[in-house]
Design a protein around this motif. Structure first.
Motif, PDB file in Angstrom:
ATOM      1  N   ARG A   1       0.614  -1.378   0.193  1.00 39.48           N
ATOM      2  CA  ARG A   1       0.305   0.079  -0.123  1.00 39.48           C
ATOM      3  C   ARG A   1       0.953   1.295  -0.183  1.00 39.48           C
ATOM      4  NH1 ARG A   1      -3.124  -3.509   3.723  1.00 39.48           N
ATOM      5  NH2 ARG A   1      -5.010  -3.946   2.584  1.00 39.48           N
ATOM      6  N   SER A   2       1.554   0.828   0.400  1.00 38.58           N
ATOM      7  CA  SER A   2       3.267   2.248   0.422  1.00 38.58           C
ATOM      8  C   SER A   2       2.857   2.735  -1.274  1.00 38.58           C
ATOM      9  CB  SER A   2       3.878   2.027   1.170  1.00 38.58           C
ATOM     10  OG  SER A   2       4.990   0.416   0.679  1.00 38.58           O
ATOM     11  N   VAL A   3       3.237   1.825  -1.867  1.00 39.03           N
ATOM     12  CA  VAL A   3       3.558   2.085  -3.665  1.00 39.03           C
ATOM     13  C   VAL A   3       2.397   2.947  -4.214  1.00 39.03           C
ATOM     14  CG1 VAL A   3       3.719   1.362  -5.741  1.00 39.03           C
ATOM     15  CG2 VAL A   3       5.636   0.830  -3.678  1.00 39.03           C
ATOM     16  N   VAL A   4       1.088   2.618  -3.233  1.00 41.04           N
ATOM     17  CA  VAL A   4       0.021   3.317  -3.789  1.00 41.04           C
ATOM     18  C   VAL A   4       0.221   4.399  -3.053  1.00 41.04           C
ATOM     19  CG1 VAL A   4      -2.985   2.855  -3.910  1.00 41.04           C
ATOM     20  CG2 VAL A   4      -1.226   0.849  -4.295  1.00 41.04           C
ATOM     21  N   LEU A   5       0.303   5.078  -1.813  1.00 41.98           N
ATOM     22  CA  LEU A   5       0.518   5.924  -1.881  1.00 41.98           C
ATOM     23  C   LEU A   5       1.388   7.023  -2.485  1.00 41.98           C
ATOM     24  CD1 LEU A   5      -0.163   5.065   1.810  1.00 41.98           C
ATOM     25  CD2 LEU A   5      -1.983   6.656   0.033  1.00 41.98           C
ATOM     26  N   VAL A   6       1.934   6.614  -2.631  1.00 47.15           N
ATOM     27  CA  VAL A   6       2.786   7.439  -3.493  1.00 47.15           C
ATOM     28  C   VAL A   6       3.226   7.525  -5.175  1.00 47.15           C
ATOM     29  CG1 VAL A   6       5.344   7.150  -4.397  1.00 47.15           C
ATOM     30  CG2 VAL A   6       5.185   6.236  -2.392  1.00 47.15           C
ATOM     31  N   PHE A   7       2.434   6.640  -5.334  1.00 46.23           N
ATOM     32  CA  PHE A   7       1.887   6.916  -6.600  1.00 46.23           C
ATOM     33  C   PHE A   7       0.481   7.822  -7.055  1.00 46.23           C
ATOM     34  CE2 PHE A   7       4.909   3.311  -8.264  1.00 46.23           C
ATOM     35  CZ  PHE A   7       5.139   4.311  -9.945  1.00 46.23           C
ATOM     36  N   LEU A   8       0.273   8.043  -5.728  1.00 48.32           N
ATOM     37  CA  LEU A   8      -1.248   8.573  -6.292  1.00 48.32           C
ATOM     38  C   LEU A   8      -1.135  10.064  -5.506  1.00 48.32           C
ATOM     39  CD1 LEU A   8      -3.910   6.845  -4.091  1.00 48.32           C
ATOM     40  CD2 LEU A   8      -4.255   7.345  -5.794  1.00 48.32           C
ATOM     41  N   GLY A   9       0.256   9.999  -4.666  1.00 49.18           N
ATOM     42  CA  GLY A   9       0.607  11.874  -4.615  1.00 49.18           C
ATOM     43  C   GLY A   9       1.298  11.805  -5.545  1.00 49.18           C
ATOM     44  N   LEU A  10       2.387  10.908  -6.164  1.00 49.97           N
ATOM     45  CA  LEU A  10       3.099  11.577  -7.952  1.00 49.97           C
ATOM     46  C   LEU A  10       1.983  11.894  -8.705  1.00 49.97           C
ATOM     47  CD1 LEU A  10       5.951   9.138  -8.013  1.00 49.97           C
ATOM     48  CD2 LEU A  10       5.423  12.068  -6.996  1.00 49.97           C
TER      49      LEU A  10
ATOM     50  N   GLY B   1       4.072   7.841   2.329  1.00 52.35           N
ATOM     51  CA  GLY B   1       4.295   6.559   1.507  1.00 52.35           C
ATOM     52  C   GLY B   1       5.339   6.140   1.085  1.00 52.35           C
ATOM     53  N   VAL B   2       6.379   6.743   1.577  1.00 54.11           N
ATOM     54  CA  VAL B   2       7.757   6.748   1.482  1.00 54.11           C
ATOM     55  C   VAL B   2       7.867   6.546   3.034  1.00 54.11           C
ATOM     56  CG1 VAL B   2      10.374   7.821   1.814  1.00 54.11           C
ATOM     57  CG2 VAL B   2       8.368   7.794  -0.269  1.00 54.11           C
ATOM     58  N   ALA B   3       7.272   6.793   3.801  1.00 54.60           N
ATOM     59  CA  ALA B   3       7.273   6.851   5.160  1.00 54.60           C
ATOM     60  C   ALA B   3       7.035   5.322   5.831  1.00 54.60           C
ATOM     61  CB  ALA B   3       7.072   7.908   6.714  1.00 54.60           C
ATOM     62  N   ALA B   4       5.640   5.423   5.213  1.00 56.84           N
ATOM     63  CA  ALA B   4       5.400   2.987   4.995  1.00 56.84           C
ATOM     64  C   ALA B   4       6.406   2.616   4.388  1.00 56.84           C
ATOM     65  CB  ALA B   4       4.085   3.883   5.298  1.00 56.84           C
ATOM     66  N   TRP B   5       7.080   2.621   3.504  1.00 56.02           N
ATOM     67  CA  TRP B   5       8.197   2.175   2.857  1.00 56.02           C
ATOM     68  C   TRP B   5       8.904   1.554   3.632  1.00 56.02           C
ATOM     69  CZ3 TRP B   5      12.708   2.765   0.231  1.00 56.02           C
ATOM     70  CH2 TRP B   5      13.139   1.225  -0.253  1.00 56.02           C
ATOM     71  N   ILE B   6       9.365   2.432   4.430  1.00 53.00           N
ATOM     72  CA  ILE B   6      10.567   2.515   4.346  1.00 53.00           C
ATOM     73  C   ILE B   6      10.733   1.583   6.350  1.00 53.00           C
ATOM     74  CG2 ILE B   6      12.460   3.785   6.265  1.00 53.00           C
ATOM     75  CD1 ILE B   6      12.253   5.841   4.256  1.00 53.00           C
ATOM     76  N   LEU B   7       9.696   1.969   6.571  1.00 51.67           N
ATOM     77  CA  LEU B   7       9.365   1.780   7.821  1.00 51.67           C
ATOM     78  C   LEU B   7       9.197  -0.764   7.109  1.00 51.67           C
ATOM     79  CD1 LEU B   7       6.925   3.472   9.986  1.00 51.67           C
ATOM     80  CD2 LEU B   7       9.484   2.872  10.355  1.00 51.67           C
ATOM     81  N   GLY B   8       8.439  -0.619   6.407  1.00 48.96           N
ATOM     82  CA  GLY B   8       8.045  -1.773   6.094  1.00 48.96           C
ATOM     83  C   GLY B   8       9.359  -2.140   6.022  1.00 48.96           C
ATOM     84  N   ALA B   9      10.341  -1.987   5.065  1.00 46.88           N
ATOM     85  CA  ALA B   9      11.014  -2.587   4.334  1.00 46.88           C
ATOM     86  C   ALA B   9      12.411  -2.891   6.113  1.00 46.88           C
ATOM     87  CB  ALA B   9      12.241  -1.353   3.532  1.00 46.88           C
ATOM     88  N   ARG B  10      11.992  -1.797   7.225  1.00 51.89           N
ATOM     89  CA  ARG B  10      13.007  -2.404   7.867  1.00 51.89           C
ATOM     90  C   ARG B  10      11.918  -3.106   8.590  1.00 51.89           C
ATOM     91  NH1 ARG B  10      13.832   3.210  10.985  1.00 51.89           N
ATOM     92  NH2 ARG B  10      15.609   4.291   9.901  1.00 51.89           N
TER      93      ARG B  10
END
Length: 283
Positions: free
Chosen positions: A196-205, A268-277
């Motif tokens: 979902r983090s990727v979706v948030l990023v693309f919606l924002g872009l 979205g970027v913050a959620a992706w970083i947290l998910g990656a960790r």
């Protein structure tokens, strides 16, 4: 398949938003009378527009009445005062607001009537309230009250432009359909997505891209309005100043959309970083 559905839903959400936001702004600020009057009200504070409008109202008053010869010199003094200082009169703001409301009803109210009841006509500005304002001041100074026409119309645009206004009046209030579709599409993209983090990023872009498109579109529309000059000082100035005020008002919506879209990207970027960790072996 989930990624494909999510991607299609993101694209659909962005496209529907591209329609919904401008349509909502037009409906609230142009099609609705109060919004139109609020934007047109700022025109009454422009000195150049005030001067030309007062001159046009004085000329309409002079052409609409047939004064006896002894009164013409008195009327000339009163008209000269009106043309140079009408905007300083205490009752001018109310007359200008009435002018804006009458003009809105002329150009928008009839568009909601059945087609057979509408007589094709150009866009109009009714400066009748200003003409009556001059009449009242002339009556107070001379003791003579003169009847003037109920309407004093200034042509703003051609019949083809009136037809465009009618289409806008018909379709702009349906902005909520596109807005609802955009919300449903965005939710579908989030539900179907694996990340979902990727979706948030693309919606924002997508929102940031729309802000740029809306800005460019407003500039392009401004150039088109400038090309619709009729050679009438009051009409041309009204169109230019009204569109400038409308562009500034829509610019506030564009700014808010850009800020909200940037927030989605950051989220979205913050959620992706947290998910990656969380997914990393060290975690």
């Amino acid at each position: 398949m989930r990624s494909f559905v999510s991607a299609v839903a993101v694209v659909l959400a962005v496209l529907l938003t591209a329609i919904a936001v401008p349509a909502a702004w037009v409906d609230m600020n142009v099609v609705k009378e109060d919004g139109f009057v609020r934007i047109a009200g700022s025109l009454g504070n422009d000195p150049d527009f005030q001067r030309r409008l007062a001159t046009a109202a004085a000329a309409n008053f002079q052409s609409s009445v047939d004064l006896p010869e002894p009164l013409k010199s008195l009327a000339a003094d009163a008209l000269g005062e009106a043309a140079s200082g009408m905007q300083s009169w205490s009752d001018y703001p109310q007359a200008w607001e009435e002018t804006a409301r009458n003009s809105h009803r002329l150009n928008f109210a009839d568009a909601n009537q059945p087609e057979e009841a509408v007589t094709p006509t150009a866009l109009l500005l009714d400066i009748g309230p200003l003409v009556r304002l001059i009449r009242d001041h002339f009556a107070s100074s001379s003791g003579i009250r003169i009847e003037v026409p109920a309407e004093s119309l200034v042509t703003l645009g051609e019949p083809s432009q009136r037809q465009l206004v009618e289409r806008v009046t018909a379709f702009a209030p349906l902005w909520w359909v596109a807005a609802l579709g955009a919300v449903v599409s965005a939710l579908l993209a989030l539900v179907a997505a694996q990340r979902r983090s990727v979706v948030l990023v693309f919606l924002g872009l997508g929102g940031l891209a729309l802000a740029a498109v809306w800005t460019a579109g407003a500039d392009l529309a401004g150039g088109m309005v400038g090309s619709f000059s009729r050679g009438d000082g009051v009409a041309d100035l009204f169109k230019q100043e009204f569109f400038a005020a409308a562009k500034a008002g829509f610019g506030e919506w564009i700014t808010f959309s850009a800020v909200a879209s940037g927030g989605l990207v950051v989220l979205g970027v913050a959620a992706w970083i947290l998910g990656a960790r969380r997914r990393s072996p060290s975690a």
